[in-house]
Design a protein around this motif. Structure first.
Motif, mmCIF file in Angstrom:
data_model
loop_
_atom_site.group_PDB
_atom_site.id
_atom_site.type_symbol
_atom_site.label_atom_id
_atom_site.label_comp_id
_atom_site.label_asym_id
_atom_site.label_seq_id
_atom_site.Cartn_x
_atom_site.Cartn_y
_atom_site.Cartn_z
ATOM 1 N N GLY A 165 -1.289 98.201 96.601
ATOM 2 C CA GLY A 165 -0.025 98.758 97.054
ATOM 3 C C GLY A 165 0.171 100.203 96.666
ATOM 4 N N GLY A 166 -0.942 100.921 96.418
ATOM 5 C CA GLY A 166 -0.836 102.320 96.035
ATOM 6 C C GLY A 166 -0.706 102.547 94.546
ATOM 7 N N GLN A 167 -0.430 101.490 93.766
ATOM 8 C CA GLN A 167 -0.279 101.637 92.322
ATOM 9 C C GLN A 167 -1.627 101.506 91.640
ATOM 10 O OE1 GLN A 167 2.851 99.380 90.395
ATOM 11 N NE2 GLN A 167 1.748 99.304 88.450
ATOM 12 N N ALA A 168 -1.930 102.464 90.763
ATOM 13 C CA ALA A 168 -3.201 102.465 90.044
ATOM 14 C C ALA A 168 -3.269 101.278 89.086
ATOM 15 C CB ALA A 168 -3.368 103.776 89.280
ATOM 16 N N GLY A 169 -4.491 100.842 88.798
ATOM 17 C CA GLY A 169 -4.687 99.742 87.865
ATOM 18 C C GLY A 169 -4.413 100.169 86.424
ATOM 19 N N ASP A 170 -4.105 99.193 85.596
ATOM 20 C CA ASP A 170 -3.787 99.457 84.195
ATOM 21 C C ASP A 170 -5.026 99.846 83.385
ATOM 22 O OD1 ASP A 170 -1.046 99.091 84.131
ATOM 23 O OD2 ASP A 170 -1.207 96.916 83.883
ATOM 24 N N HIS A 171 -4.756 100.526 82.265
ATOM 25 C CA HIS A 171 -5.767 100.812 81.240
ATOM 26 C C HIS A 171 -5.425 99.989 80.005
ATOM 27 C CE1 HIS A 171 -5.951 105.146 83.061
ATOM 28 N NE2 HIS A 171 -6.353 104.216 83.904
ATOM 29 N N GLY A 172 -6.371 99.885 79.070
ATOM 30 C CA GLY A 172 -6.069 99.195 77.829
ATOM 31 C C GLY A 172 -7.321 98.668 77.161
ATOM 32 N N THR A 173 -7.173 97.609 76.394
ATOM 33 C CA THR A 173 -8.310 97.067 75.652
ATOM 34 C C THR A 173 -8.322 95.538 75.677
ATOM 35 O OG1 THR A 173 -7.064 97.071 73.567
ATOM 36 C CG2 THR A 173 -8.396 99.027 74.049
ATOM 37 N N LEU A 174 -9.539 95.004 75.584
ATOM 38 C CA LEU A 174 -9.759 93.590 75.296
ATOM 39 C C LEU A 174 -10.424 93.558 73.928
ATOM 40 C CD1 LEU A 174 -11.383 92.498 78.718
ATOM 41 C CD2 LEU A 174 -8.951 92.693 78.166
ATOM 42 N N SER A 175 -9.894 92.801 73.003
ATOM 43 C CA SER A 175 -10.448 92.837 71.637
ATOM 44 C C SER A 175 -10.598 91.426 71.076
ATOM 45 C CB SER A 175 -9.543 93.680 70.727
ATOM 46 O OG SER A 175 -8.224 93.157 70.702
ATOM 47 N N TRP A 176 -11.511 91.291 70.119
ATOM 48 C CA TRP A 176 -11.748 90.057 69.391
ATOM 49 C C TRP A 176 -12.232 90.439 68.008
ATOM 50 C CZ3 TRP A 176 -14.203 92.261 73.335
ATOM 51 C CH2 TRP A 176 -15.559 92.576 73.230
ATOM 52 N N ASP A 177 -12.432 89.492 67.181
ATOM 53 C CA ASP A 177 -12.709 89.778 65.765
ATOM 54 C C ASP A 177 -13.864 90.748 65.582
ATOM 55 O OD1 ASP A 177 -10.670 88.182 65.015
ATOM 56 O OD2 ASP A 177 -11.915 86.413 64.589
ATOM 57 N N SER A 178 -14.905 90.646 66.382
ATOM 58 C CA SER A 178 -16.099 91.453 66.142
ATOM 59 C C SER A 178 -16.367 92.498 67.212
ATOM 60 C CB SER A 178 -17.327 90.531 66.038
ATOM 61 O OG SER A 178 -17.474 89.778 67.244
ATOM 62 N N GLY A 179 -15.391 92.761 68.071
ATOM 63 C CA GLY A 179 -15.690 93.734 69.110
ATOM 64 C C GLY A 179 -14.498 94.159 69.945
ATOM 65 N N GLN A 180 -14.776 95.097 70.864
ATOM 66 C CA GLN A 180 -13.716 95.619 71.736
ATOM 67 C C GLN A 180 -14.309 96.104 73.056
ATOM 68 O OE1 GLN A 180 -10.264 97.990 70.209
ATOM 69 N NE2 GLN A 180 -11.186 99.641 71.399
ATOM 70 N N PHE A 181 -13.589 95.843 74.136
ATOM 71 C CA PHE A 181 -13.949 96.307 75.481
ATOM 72 C C PHE A 181 -12.831 97.218 75.969
ATOM 73 C CE2 PHE A 181 -14.005 96.065 80.105
ATOM 74 C CZ PHE A 181 -15.353 96.124 80.428
ATOM 75 N N THR A 182 -13.165 98.467 76.285
ATOM 76 C CA THR A 182 -12.169 99.425 76.769
ATOM 77 C C THR A 182 -12.034 99.315 78.288
ATOM 78 O OG1 THR A 182 -12.657 100.963 74.969
ATOM 79 C CG2 THR A 182 -11.509 101.860 76.902
ATOM 80 N N VAL A 183 -10.851 98.980 78.758
ATOM 81 C CA VAL A 183 -10.583 98.831 80.187
ATOM 82 C C VAL A 183 -10.126 100.176 80.741
ATOM 83 C CG1 VAL A 183 -9.228 97.633 81.945
ATOM 84 C CG2 VAL A 183 -9.922 96.426 79.858
ATOM 85 N N THR A 184 -10.937 100.749 81.640
ATOM 86 C CA THR A 184 -10.580 102.042 82.250
ATOM 87 C C THR A 184 -9.964 101.886 83.627
ATOM 88 O OG1 THR A 184 -12.850 102.236 83.104
ATOM 89 C CG2 THR A 184 -12.368 103.287 80.980
ATOM 90 N N ASP A 185 -10.079 100.688 84.210
ATOM 91 C CA ASP A 185 -9.470 100.438 85.522
ATOM 92 C C ASP A 185 -9.418 98.934 85.728
ATOM 93 O OD1 ASP A 185 -8.288 100.891 87.945
ATOM 94 O OD2 ASP A 185 -10.099 101.586 88.964
ATOM 95 N N CYS A 186 -8.506 98.530 86.604
ATOM 96 C CA CYS A 186 -8.401 97.114 86.932
ATOM 97 C C CYS A 186 -8.185 97.007 88.438
ATOM 98 C CB CYS A 186 -7.235 96.461 86.179
ATOM 99 S SG CYS A 186 -7.135 94.660 86.424
ATOM 100 N N THR A 187 -9.081 96.275 89.108
ATOM 101 C CA THR A 187 -8.971 96.091 90.552
ATOM 102 C C THR A 187 -8.938 94.594 90.854
ATOM 103 O OG1 THR A 187 -11.364 96.121 90.888
ATOM 104 C CG2 THR A 187 -10.214 98.236 90.989
ATOM 105 N N LYS A 188 -8.868 94.276 92.143
ATOM 106 C CA LYS A 188 -8.759 92.866 92.527
ATOM 107 C C LYS A 188 -9.773 92.554 93.616
ATOM 108 C CE LYS A 188 -4.636 91.062 92.831
ATOM 109 N NZ LYS A 188 -3.285 90.699 93.321
#
Length: 863
Positions: A491-514
Motif C-alpha cells: 500500500g505504498g508504506q515501507a516495511g519495518d526495520h528492527g531485530t530478531l534476537s535470542w540468547d546467543s544471537g541476533q538478526f538485523t531486519v533491514t526490510d520486510c516484504t510479503k
C-alpha cells in the motif's frame, strides 16, 4: 433479447446454480505484473486458481469488462475492419474453484445456450482438445451432441496462464450462421471464414506446467468459462456483425451525428464507436493518456479514433461529446461510468486539443523532411518516426506526399512497425514463472497493529532464494515467522526495520516484504546461528515505525484535501511512505498552482490541529464502500477490509497500513515539491512532524544567509533581491544595445569585402567575439546593405562552430541558404538546414572551417 437482458439472464442462471455474482473488476489488474490490462474474466480470480487466495465461495459468475489493445493480446489495427474485433468487450464467465468440473461445466453451458437462450441445437458445433477423451465422452454420451457437429482440435484448444503454471484443455461451442456466410467448421480448411463463430469457451484447469514443460495434475481442478457478450448478442439479435447489435447501433448513430456523416456503413464510424468504450472505461479505472505503458495504449486508442473522425470530415473536437451517448447506453450496468462522466469528457477533450497541436507540429516536421530529402520516395523510417513518435497519421503523410508527387517507402515503414510490435510484445508479455516462488506453507499472523515486540517461532529460512535449515553469522537471508509485529511493505508504506534476537544471537531486519500471506524478514545475521524451529524475540524499530505511520496518516489527509480543492477527479496513482517523507502521485491535468497548494496545505494542517481520533473498523467490502470509503488505485482487498477514518469523516479510506492515534500526532505537514511525472499525473512530496520542522529550519537558515550576503536584514531580503534583479535587467539591456552597435559597425566594414562571383555578390567571413544568436541579425544587416547578395558567416566558441547563411529573395531561385548550410556543416562534422532565404547549423571540426568557408565561393561559381 437486448444485450442488457442477455447479461442479466446469464448472471441470474448461474446464480441459481449456486454461483456468487461477483462485480466486474478494474481494467487495471490488481497487484498483477503479468498483464497490461484485464483481458479475460478469470483475471480477478487468478490468485484463487493459483491457490494463493481463498474466497468464501467455490463458484462465481461475472460480467467482466475487458480490454485487448496492447501486449500479447493486441488487435488494435483490426478493430473496425472486422465483424468481431474490439478493443473493449464484456466477458460473461462462470468459474469453479476446486468444486465442479467437466460434467457440470459442459451441462451448464449447453443448458444455458439451448434452454435459457433457446438456441437450436443444430446451430451449434462443439470442439474439444484431441487428448481430452473424457470431455468427448461427456458431450457425445451424456449431452447427446450430434457427432457430425463435433471436432477434435490441437493446441488451439489447450489453454495456459503463462509459460508456466495452471493449464489444461478447452472445449468450445461455435454458432453456425448458415450457408449464406462463407466458411467451414472448426478444424476444416475453411475455418477462418465467418460462418462458424466461437461463442463459448470452457477451460478445464487440471495441470500445473513447470519451466521444463512437465505437467502434473493440480490438487484442486477448476473451471474457467468465457463468453463474449457482444458475440452472443449478435446471435440472439439475428445479425452477423457485432456492430449491428443494440449496444453499438445507438453509439454509431451518435458518432455519425458528431462527425457529420450519413455513411452508416463506414469502417471509421465503427472504429470510433468501439474506441469510445475502451477510452471511457480506461479513464474511469484510473488510466490517463501518456507516452508509456498503459497510458500510451490509451493515447493510441484515442488518437486513432480522432484520426478516423477527421477522415469522416469532423470539424473540431468531437470525440469527448460521445461520452454522453455511452453513459446512456452502459451507465445503468456500470454506475461508475455515470459518476465520472465529467472526468472522462475532460480528459478526452484535453487529448483532442493536444492532438490538434501534434498535427500542426507533424506538418512542420513533414515539410522539413520533404525539403531535405533526395529523390521522390519518403523513407519508411521518416514515416514511422512521424507516426510513432509524433502521432502523425500515415494516411495524412501519404496525402501530403501525393500532393508533391512523392511516394512513401511502405516496406521500410512496415519493417519499423514490426520492430515496434516486437518491442511491444516483449514489454507487454510480462513473463512470469508461476512456480518460481519461495515455497512456504501457511501464513504469518500480524500483531503489529497493537504491539511492536513479541515472541515468534522460525517457520522457514532462505538464503539466495533456496530453503535452508540454518543461517550463520555474517550471512544474509530471509526469515519467515509464525507471527510478527513487523509491517510488510504494501500500500505504498515501507516495511519495518528492527531485530530478531535470542540468547546467543541476533538478526538485523533491514526490510520486510510479503509473499502470498507470509511476511519475509530480510536482513543479515550479525551473530550466532539461527535455525528453523527456533524461538526469537521480535523488536520493531519504534522511532522508524512512528515516523512512517505519521507520514502515512498525513497522506490520507493530503488525498482528501486535494479532492476538496482540485475536484473529485483526483485519484491516487501511487504513493511511497517511509520515515523520512511522503510521496503522493495523483491524477490531475495541469500543474497545481501555488494558491491551490497553499489551500491544500492549510486544509491538512487545519485537520491536524483539530486533533481528532484516527479510527479503524473491520467490515465487509460492500459495507465499506457504502460508507464512502475510497479504494486506492491498484490495490487488492479481501472481502473483509480495514476502514480508516480521520478528521471526523473528512478522510475515509480502505487501508491496511499503520497510522497515528490522533491527527494531532502528525504535528505539521509541509509540502516540499509539486511536479508532473507523466501526462495527467502529478506528484507531491511532503514532510511531517520533526521532518517538517527540520525543513523549515533549513529554509530559515538559508534566508538568513542570503540576508547576510546582501548586507541587509531578513525583512529586507525581498526588496534587496528585486533591486538586484532590476539592475541586472538594465545592464543586460545596455549590453545588448552595445552589441548591436558593434555588430552594425562591423557589418559596415564587412560589406566592403563582398566579392562578385558569377554575377552574384558574395560575402563569406568568420566573426570573432560574436555569439551564435547574433549571426542572424548580422546577416540581415549585411543583406540590407548589399541589396542583392549571398552572405555566409561563422563563429566559433568553446570548440563549437555556428554557421548561418542568408540569400536575398531575388537570388533564391538560383541558390538556397538551406543547401549552402547543409553542404557547409557536412564538412564540419555537423548538420543544419532552414529556409531558402535563411538557414543555420553547426559543427565541431574547427580545423576544417577555413576550407569549408572557402568552398562556398566555389559553390556559387557553379550555380
Amino acid at each position: 433479447m437486448t444485450s442488457a437482458e442477455i447479461r442479466q439472464a446469464f448472471l441470474d442462471y448461474f446464480n441459481q446454480q449456486g454461483h456468487e455474482v461477483v462485480p466486474s473488476s478494474s481494467l487495471i489488474p490488481a497487484n498483477d505484473p503479468t498483464l497490461l490490462f484485464t483481458n479475460a474474466g478469470m483475471v480477478q480470480f487468478k490468485d484463487v486458481f493459483l491457490g494463493d487466495d481463498k474466497r468464501p465461495y467455490n463458484r462465481a459468475t461475472s460480467s467482466q469488462r475487458c480490454v485487448r489493445a496492447g501486449g500479447k493480446h493486441n488487435d488494435l489495427e483490426n478493430v473496425g475492419y472486422t465483424a468481431r474485433h474490439h478493443t473493449f468487450f464484456e466477458m460473461l464467465g462462470n468459474f469453479s474453484f476446486g468444486d465442479y468440473f467437466k460434467p457440470e461445466a459442459i451441462r451448464f453451458a449447453w443448458t444455458f445456450l439451448t434452454e435459457t437462450l433457446g438456441i437450436p441445437k443444430e446451430k451449434l458445433w462443439v470442439t474439444v482438445h484431441h487428448s481430452d477423451d473424457e470431455a468427448e465422452k461427456i458431450w457425445k454420451e451424456e449431452v447427446g451432441v450430434d457427432p457430425e457437429r463435433f471436432s477434435k482440435l490441437g493446441d488451439d484448444n489447450f489453454w495456459s496462464m503463462g509459460d508456466t503454471g495452471p493449464c489444461g484443455p478447452c472445449t468450445e461451442i461455435f454458432y453456425d450462421h448458415g450457408e449464406s456466410v462463407w466458411g467451414g467448421p472448426p478444424g476444416s480448411p475453411e475455418e477462418d471464414g465467418d460462418r462458424y463463430i466461437e461463442i463459448w469457451n470452457v477451460v478445464f484447469m487440471q495441470y500445473n506446467r513447470a519451466a521444463d514443460g512437465e505437467m502434473t495434475p493440480l490438487p484442486r481442478q477448476s473451471v474457467d468459462t468465457g463468453m463474449g457478450l457482444e458475440r452472443i448478442a449478435a446471435v440472439m439479435q439475428n445479425v452477423h456483425s457485432n456492430y449491428e447489435i443494440d449496444l453499438f447501433q445507438r453509439l454509431l448513430e451518435a458518432t455519425a451525428k458528431a462527425v457529420g456523416t450519413q455513411d452508416m456503413d463506414s469502417k471509421s464510424l465503427r472504429v470510433i464507436a468501439d474506441h469510445i468504450r475502451s477510452t471511457a472505461f480506461l479513464i474511469v479505472d484510473g488510466v490517463t493518456p501518456s507516452n508509456e505503458g498503459r497510458g500510451y495504449v490509451l493515447r493510441r486508442i484515442m488518437r486513432r479514433a480522432i484520426r478516423h473522425g477527421n477522415k469522416l470530415g469532423a470539424q473540431g473536437a468531437f470525440f469527448h461529446t460521445l461520452t454522453a451517448a455511452l453513459v446512456n447506453e452502459m451507465g445503468e450496468a456500470y454506475p461508475e461510468l455515470t459518476e465520472q462522466k465529467a472526468l472522462v469528457e475532460r480528459v478526452i477533450a484535453k487529448e483532442e486539443e493536444q492532438f490538434a497541436k501534434t498535427l500542426d507540429n507533424g506538418m512542420r516536421l513533414l515539410t522539413d523532411a520533404i525539403a531535405s530529402m533526395e529523390g521522390t520516395v519518403l523513407s519508411g523510417e521518416t514515416v514511422f518516426r512521424l507516426y510513432d513518435t509524433y502521432g502523425f497519421p500515415v494516411d495524412l503523410t501519404a496525402d501530403v506526399a501525393r500532393e508533391q508527387d512523392l511516394t512513401l517507402d511502405m516496406e521500410g515503414f512496415d519493417a519499423a512497425m514490426e520492430q515496434q510490435r516486437q518491442r511491444a510484445r516483449a514489454s507487454g508479455a510480462f513473463n512470469v514463472d508461476y512456480n518460481e516462488k519461495l515455497d512456504i506453507e501457511g501464513e504469518t499472523g500480524f500483531t503489529g497493529y497493537e504491539d511492536l515486540e513479541g515472541s515468534s517461532s522460525v517457520v522457514a529460512l532462505f538464503k539466495g532464494g533456496e530453503s535452508v535449515s540454518e543461517l550463520t553469522a555474517g550471512e544474509s537471508g530471509v526469515v519467515v515467522l509464525d507471527n510478527t509485529p513487523f509491517y510488510a511493505e504494501s500500500g505504498g508504506q515501507a516495511g519495518d526495520h528492527g531485530t530478531l534476537s535470542w540468547d546467543s544471537g541476533q538478526f538485523t531486519v533491514t526490510d520486510c516484504t510479503k509473499e502470498q500471506k507470509n511476511h519475509l524478514h530480510i536482513g543479515q545475521l550479525t551473530e550466532g546461528v539461527l535455525r528453523v524451529g527456533a524461538t526469537v524475540s521480535t523488536t520493531v524499530d519504534m522511532a522508524n515505525r512512528k515516523a512512517t505511520a505519521l507520514n502515512h496518516s498525513a497522506t490520507h489527509l493530503l488525498h482528501a484535501a486535494l479532492r476538496d480543492v482540485l475536484g473529485d477527479h483526483v485519484q491516487q496513482k501511487g504513493s511511497l511512505v517511509n520515515a523520512e517523507r511522503l510521496r503522493f502521485d495523483f491524477a490531475h491535468f495541469e500543474a497545481v498552482s501555488a494558491q491551490e497548494l497553499a489551500a491544500v496545505e492549510q486544509m491538512v494542517n487545519q485537520y491536524i490541529r483539530q486533533n481528532s481520533p484516527v479510527t479503524t473498523e473491520l467490515m465487509a467490502i460492500d459495507e465499506a464502500k457504502g460508507k464512502g470509503a475510497m479504494a486506492l488505485f491498484g490495490e487488492k482487498y479481501d472481502d473483509e477490509v480495514r476502514v480508516l477514518t480521520m478528521g471526523d469523516g473528512f478522510s475515509v479510506e480502505l487501508c491496511g497500513g499503520t497510522h497515528a492515534q490522533r491527527t494531532g500526532d502528525i504535528g505539521l505537514l509541509k509540502i516540499v515539491s509539486e511536479s508532473g511525472i507523466a501526462s495527467g499525473v502529478r506528484r507531491i512530496e511532503a514532510v511531517t512532524g520533526e521532518g517538517a520542522l527540520a525543513y523549515l529550519n533549513q529554509g530559515e537558515q538559508a534566508l538568513s544567509d542570503i540576508a547576510g550576503v546582501l548586507k541587509g536584514s531578513r525583512d529586507s531580503v525581498v526588496d534587496k533581491v528585486k533591486g538586484l534583479s532590476e539592475r541586472n535587467r538594465q545592464l543586460e539591456k545596455e549590453l545588448d544595445q552595445l552589441k548591436a552597435k558593434l555588430t552594425a559597425a562591423k557589418s559596415g566594414d564587412m560589406a566592403a569585402n563582398a566579392e562578385t562571383i558569377n554575377g552574384i555578390k558574395v560575402l563569406v567571413a568568420k566573426l570573432e567575439g560574436v555569439e551564435a544568436k547574433a549571426l542572424r541579425d548580422t546577416i540581415d544587416q549585411l543583406k540590407n546593405k548589399l541589396g542583392s547578395a549571398v552572405v555566409v558567416l561563422a563563429a566559433e566558441e568553446n570548440g563549437k562552430i555556428s554557421v548561418a547563411a542568408g540569400v536575398t529573395k531575388d537570388l533564391i531561385s538560383r541558390i538556397k541558404a538551406g543547401d549552402l548550410v547543409k553542404e557547409l556543416t557536412a564538412k564540419l562534422g555537423g548538420k543544419g538546414g532552414g529556409r531558402p532565404d535563411f538557414a543555420q547549423g553547426g559543427g565541431t571540426d574547427v580545423a576544417a572551417l577555413p576550407e569549408a568557408l572557402a568552398s562556398v565561393k566555389a559553390t556559387v561559381a557553379n550555380v
